[in-house]
Design a protein around this motif. Structure first.
Motif: not given
Lengths: 69, 249
Positions: B28-36, B170-189
Motif C-alpha cells: 500500500h505504501r509503495l503505491v501511495a509513494e508512487a502516486i505522491d 500487455a505493455a509492461y509486466i514485472e514481478r517484484v517481491a517485498i522480502n528485504n529492503t533491496k527488493n522493496i526498493r526495486a518494487a517501488a521503482k
C-alpha cells in the motif's frame, strides 16, 4: 544528526524493522504495551543511527519517521 | 532539515486492519509513494478487490470503487474509458485476480486497456482463513490441502506474469517481491514505472508483488519473509517479463 521517531500506538509488534536494521539498533520494547496490546519497536542507541531508513522501508504500518538535521 | 522517510500523503492516516507483518501494508505504501511522487493523487481512481485488500478503499487517499469478486479489471476498464484523463489502478490479491478474476484479467490485458494492476501474490487465500489458492505452491500445506498441494489432482500454480506477458496487448509486466529492503526498493521503482506508463498512454501494466501471509502460513513475520525467499522466489522468479518500450526509454 538523525532523528528517528516511532508512532508506537500504530506498531503491531511484527519485528520486521528489527531484522532490517543493518546496525542492529532496534528492539521490541518488552517494558511497554501499546493500546493494541503489542510490545512496540524502539531504538536502543539513537546516537548510532545512520538514517538509512531500512526499518521504515520494511515497516508495514508507517510507524517510523526519519529526519536528518 | 531533510525528511528521509515519512508516511506518504496518498495513504489515509488510519490504522490498517492487516495482521502484524502483513505485506499489504508495505505494498500500500509503495503505491501511495508512487502516486505522491508523480503528483497524481487528485486524479487517481483505484478499484478495490475482494479479500483482505478490499479495505484498501479506506487506506488510499484517492477515489475508490469496490468491484465484485475478480471483476476489478472490468470495472477499471469502464472507469478509464469514461475518464481517460484519470489514472486508474486496481489492487488485487491472488485469490481475486488469478482465480475468479482470470477472465477479466486476461481480457483486459489482451485489449491493452490503459490501466495499472497491482497484483499481490501470497500463495494463499488470506481473508477466508488460509485455503489453497491457484498460486499455492506444489506441496504447500493449507487449510484445504492438509497433505500439501497435490498437482496430480488440483494441477499446477498459475504464473500470472509469464502468462500475461505472452499477450500483445500487455505493455509492461514485472514481478517484484517485498522480502528485504533491496527488493522493496526495486518494487517501488516498478510500481512508479507502471503508473508513469499509464500517464503516457502506453497501455496495460501489471506489477506482480510476491508477498507474505504470516498468519495463514503459520509463521512469524520474520520467518515468513524467509519462507518467501526460499520457496516462492524459485517458483516465481523476479524480473521484467514484458516491456514494450524498453528500447525507447
Amino acid at each position: 544528526m538523525v532523528k528517528i521517531s516511532f508512532r508506537t500506538d500504530r506498531c503491531k509488534g511484527c519485528g520486521l524493522c528489527v531484522t532490517a536494521c543493518p546496525k542492529k539498533l532496534l528492539a521490541m520494547d518488552s517494558e511497554k504495551i501499546n493500546a493494541q496490546g503489542h510490545h512496540p519497536a524502539t531504538i536502543t542507541d539513537a546516537s548510532a543511527c545512520v538514517g538509512c531508513a531500512s526499518c521504515a522501508l520494511i515497516c508495514p504500518d508507517c510507524v517510523i519517521t526519519i529526519i536528518k538535521e | 532539515m531533510a525528511v528521509v522517510f515519512e508516511r506518504p500523503h496518498a495513504l489515509t492516516d488510519v490504522p490498517m486492519h492487516y495482521c502484524p507483518g502483513c505485506g499489504h501494508g508495505i505494498i500500500h505504501r509503495l503505491v501511495a509513494e508512487a502516486i505522491d511522487s508523480l503528483g497524481i493523487e487528485g486524479k487517481t481512481i483505484g478499484v478495490a478487490s475482494v479479500g483482505c485488500s478490499v479495505f484498501s478503499y479506506n487506506y488510499f487517499n484517492t477515489d475508490m470503487v469496490q468491484a465484485a469478486h475478480g471483476r476489478a479489471p472490468a470495472v477499471a476498464t469502464g472507469v478509464k474509458r469514461a475518464n481517460p484523463e484519470n489514472v486508474v489502478f486496481t489492487y488485487q490479491g491472488d485469490g481475486d485476480l488469478a482465480a475468479i478474476g482470470t477472465a477479466e484479467t486476461v481480457h483486459a490485458a489482451a485489449r491493452g486497456e490503459n490501466i495499472t494492476i497491482i497484483f499481490v501474490n501470497n500463495a494463499i487465500y488470506g481473508m477466508t482463513g488460509g485455503q489453497m489458492a491457484p498460486t499455492s505452491l506444489p506441496g504447500q500445506i493449507t487449510q484445504t490441502s492438509p497433505y500439501g498441494r497435490d498437482v496430480n489432482t488440483v494441477g499446477y500454480p498459475v504464473k500470472v506474469s509469464e502468462m500475461l506477458s505472452q499477450l500483445d496487448g500487455a505493455a509492461y509486466i514485472e514481478r517484484v517481491a517485498i522480502n528485504n529492503t533491496k527488493n522493496i526498493r526495486a518494487a517501488a521503482k516498478a510500481i512508479k514505472k507502471a503508473f508513469t506508463y499509464q500517464t503516457e498512454g502506453k497501455g496495460f501494466t501489471l506489477i506482480e508483488v510476491v508477498s507474505t501471509c504470516p498468519t495463514n502460513w503459520g509463521l512469524t513475520p520474520e520467518k515468513a519473509m524467509g519462507w518467501l525467499e526460499e520457496n516462492m522466489l524459485p517458483y516465481y522468479p523476479l524480473g521484467v517479463y514484458k516491456d514494450k518500450y524498453a528500447d525507447k526509454n
